[in-house]
Design a protein around this motif. Structure first.
Motif, PDB file in Angstrom:
ATOM      1  N   ARG A 272       0.795  -1.230   0.000  1.00 48.80           N
ATOM      2  CA  ARG A 272       0.000   0.000   0.000  1.00 48.80           C
ATOM      3  C   ARG A 272       0.828   1.281   0.000  1.00 48.80           C
ATOM      4  N   LEU A 273       2.124   1.210  -0.164  1.00 49.31           N
ATOM      5  CA  LEU A 273       2.940   2.424  -0.163  1.00 49.31           C
ATOM      6  C   LEU A 273       2.484   3.374  -1.265  1.00 49.31           C
ATOM      7  N   GLY A 274       2.281   4.641  -0.898  1.00 49.93           N
ATOM      8  CA  GLY A 274       1.827   5.647  -1.855  1.00 49.93           C
ATOM      9  C   GLY A 274       0.325   5.670  -2.052  1.00 49.93           C
ATOM     10  N   GLN A 275      -0.402   4.783  -1.377  1.00 53.84           N
ATOM     11  CA  GLN A 275      -1.851   4.700  -1.550  1.00 53.84           C
ATOM     12  C   GLN A 275      -2.580   5.296  -0.353  1.00 53.84           C
ATOM     13  N   MET A 276      -3.875   5.519  -0.539  1.00 56.55           N
ATOM     14  CA  MET A 276      -4.718   6.026   0.546  1.00 56.55           C
ATOM     15  C   MET A 276      -4.993   4.891   1.528  1.00 56.55           C
ATOM     16  N   VAL A 277      -4.599   5.103   2.775  1.00 57.25           N
ATOM     17  CA  VAL A 277      -4.821   4.124   3.835  1.00 57.25           C
ATOM     18  C   VAL A 277      -5.822   4.668   4.849  1.00 57.25           C
ATOM     19  N   PHE A 278      -5.818   5.970   5.055  1.00 56.32           N
ATOM     20  CA  PHE A 278      -6.777   6.664   5.908  1.00 56.32           C
ATOM     21  C   PHE A 278      -7.611   7.602   5.033  1.00 56.32           C
ATOM     22  N   ALA A 279      -8.591   8.241   5.638  1.00 56.10           N
ATOM     23  CA  ALA A 279      -9.398   9.214   4.910  1.00 56.10           C
ATOM     24  C   ALA A 279      -8.587  10.484   4.659  1.00 56.10           C
ATOM     25  N   SER A 280      -9.006  11.237   3.676  1.00 57.10           N
ATOM     26  CA  SER A 280      -8.370  12.531   3.408  1.00 57.10           C
ATOM     27  C   SER A 280      -8.420  13.393   4.665  1.00 57.10           C
ATOM     28  N   GLY A 281      -7.345  14.135   4.902  1.00 57.14           N
ATOM     29  CA  GLY A 281      -7.271  14.997   6.066  1.00 57.14           C
ATOM     30  C   GLY A 281      -6.552  14.381   7.246  1.00 57.14           C
ATOM     31  N   ILE A 282      -6.314  13.070   7.219  1.00 58.12           N
ATOM     32  CA  ILE A 282      -5.629  12.401   8.320  1.00 58.12           C
ATOM     33  C   ILE A 282      -4.120  12.455   8.097  1.00 58.12           C
ATOM     34  N   THR A 283      -3.403  12.935   9.098  1.00 65.97           N
ATOM     35  CA  THR A 283      -1.944  12.973   9.049  1.00 65.97           C
ATOM     36  C   THR A 283      -1.391  12.342  10.320  1.00 65.97           C
TER      37      THR A 283
END
Length: 451
Positions: A272-283
């Motif tokens: 999953r490197l480089g992919q969305m794992v969490f929702a947008s806005g999560i850091t």
């Protein structure tokens, strides 16, 4: 205690001589690490001293490389003859070891160049009478809470740690830090209706610690609030994690992006490197340079420069946690996350890792929940790092119409981290309390197994 800066310089000199001796004995390359620690703690129960502990330790580890063969040895004997014997044994072991094509030191341009002042030691070292006084004060505050019937005790402690590292690639550095802690565990109720809870604080600076009375009072109030728990029917519902347990979810992420797990193919995020794992806005940030941070250090245990980086940025997985060996195995560069004791080669580990806060208060985060669960305690280790399957025993409070209601216990919460992470929403109450931190977190769509 003698000047910690001089102690650090002495440690650097010691291990510098050791790696020079290793080269002279036939090693192609070498590195060494020195650890020193000292702690003092006091515990009381029902107002009486129950245990006092003092510990001091010094040890060092030497790693030598002969070609692509390596060996690690350690000792607590610092006599010159013992260290000379240590060097000879390490070189002999390396020559007999199997080849490891990924082992080796970092390149010179990866090494940390300039120390960074991180303000990790305040020079305050409380003595036993002072620690006992603080332990009594924190327990007394817990016992004073109406409904508290017993105590598991109060404690106070302080510590000091020093680490030095050097290698033949050209790096030598050291760092030291202090710690101050205080805790209480209180019991409410009687007979089979008893409940317990606790509070704990630790800081690198004594001045940053809360007053003992506030810690004890919080422990007592938490225990009383857990009295008379109910059962909860099995159902799918929103789960809200108290910050005390929300940190575990950040820890699961750190384990999943550890370069060693990824290289072995045993992580549910390995592709999953480089992919969305969490929702947008999560850091989610790893910050080894945070002032007064528990895991702060300007170099890692291979001498590589450390830097603050977003592991998850706007929901996207940006990096693995890598030391030099796992980086070579994955065809990448070290991220400065090498961690090491004295008995084994480096391996990757996070530093001060935290999930950045959101915009809603915890109350706003729960406001639309008709029926949910607020988790304050997790039990067991039912997490599969290969598949992401998640199942933990839990206790906490029912959420009814957006408000915390009756306490609940003896339940299990379940899901899969691959689905839980994208459905995670943080509140705005992040506090830096430990090495891994998170605000209140809400996850929709999980399963509660109750009665």
């Amino acid at each position: 205690m003698s000047d910690p800066r001089q102690r650090a310089l002495d440690a650097q000199s010691l291990i510098a001589d050791l790696i020079k001796a290793a080269r002279k004995a036939g090693a192609d390359a070498a590195d060494a690490v020195y650890h020193e620690s000292r702690s003092l703690s006091a515990g009381v129960r029902m107002g009486q001293p129950e245990d006092v502990e003092s510990s001091e330790s010094r040890d060092l580890g030497l790693r030598v490389l002969v070609g692509r063969q390596q060996a690690c040895v350690s000792t607590t004997d610092f006599a010159p003859a013992a260290l000379q014997e240590l060097v000879g044994r390490a070189v002999s072991m390396a020559r007999a070891a199997p080849e490891d094509k990924y082992c080796g030191l970092p390149e010179p341009d990866q090494l940390a160049a300039q120390p960074v002042e991180l303000d990790l030691f305040d020079g305050i070292e409380l003595e036993m009478p002072q620690l006992l006084e603080r332990a009594k004060a924190v327990e007394a505050a817990a016992l004073a809470v109406p409904g508290i019937t017993n105590s598991e005790g109060g404690s106070a402690g302080r510590g000091f740690g020093l680490v030095a590292y050097a290698n033949t690639a050209g790096f030598s550095g050291s760092g030291f830090s202090g710690s101050h802690s205080i805790s209480a565990a209180a019991i409410a109720g009687k007979d089979t209706g008893m409940e317990r809870d606790w509070d704990y604080e630790a800081k690198t600076h004594f001045s940053d610690l809360p007053d003992p009375a506030s810690i004890g009072r919080k422990a007592g109030e938490r225990a009383v609030r857990r009295l008379n728990p109910v059962k909860l029917d099995s159902a799918a519902m929103p789960i809200v994690y108290d910050p005390r347990v929300a940190t575990s979810l950040v820890g699961h992420l750190a384990g999943a992006i550890n370069g060693a797990s990824v290289a072995r193919g045993t992580s549910f995020l390995k592709d999953r490197l480089g992919q969305m794992v969490f929702a947008s806005g999560i850091t989610i940030t790893d910050d080894p340079l945070r002032r007064r941070g528990f895991r702060s250090r300007w170099f890692d245990m291979e001498g590589v420069a450390r830097q603050t980086r977003a592991l998850i940025e706007d929901g996207r997985l940006t990096t693995w946690l890598l030391d030099c060996a796992t980086a070579r195995q994955l065809g990448m560069a070290s991220t400065g996350h090498a961690s090491r004791g004295t008995t084994s080669p480096p391996s990757p580990a996070p530093t001060n890792i935290y999930l950045n806060p959101g915009r809603q208060t915890p109350a706003e985060l729960m406001a639309d929940i008709k029926l949910g669960l607020y988790v304050t305690e997790l039990i067991g280790m039912g997490v599969n790092g290969v598949t992401g399957d998640y199942s933990r025993g839990a206790a906490g409070f029912v959420i009814r119409d957006g408000q915390l209601a009756e306490p609940v216990s003896e339940i299990t919460i379940a899901g899969n981290l691959k689905e839980m992470f994208p459905n995670l929403t943080p509140a705005n109450d992040l506090e830096f309390r430990f090495g891994t931190d998170a605000p209140t977190l809400r996850i929709d769509g999980m399963t509660v197994a109750g009665r």
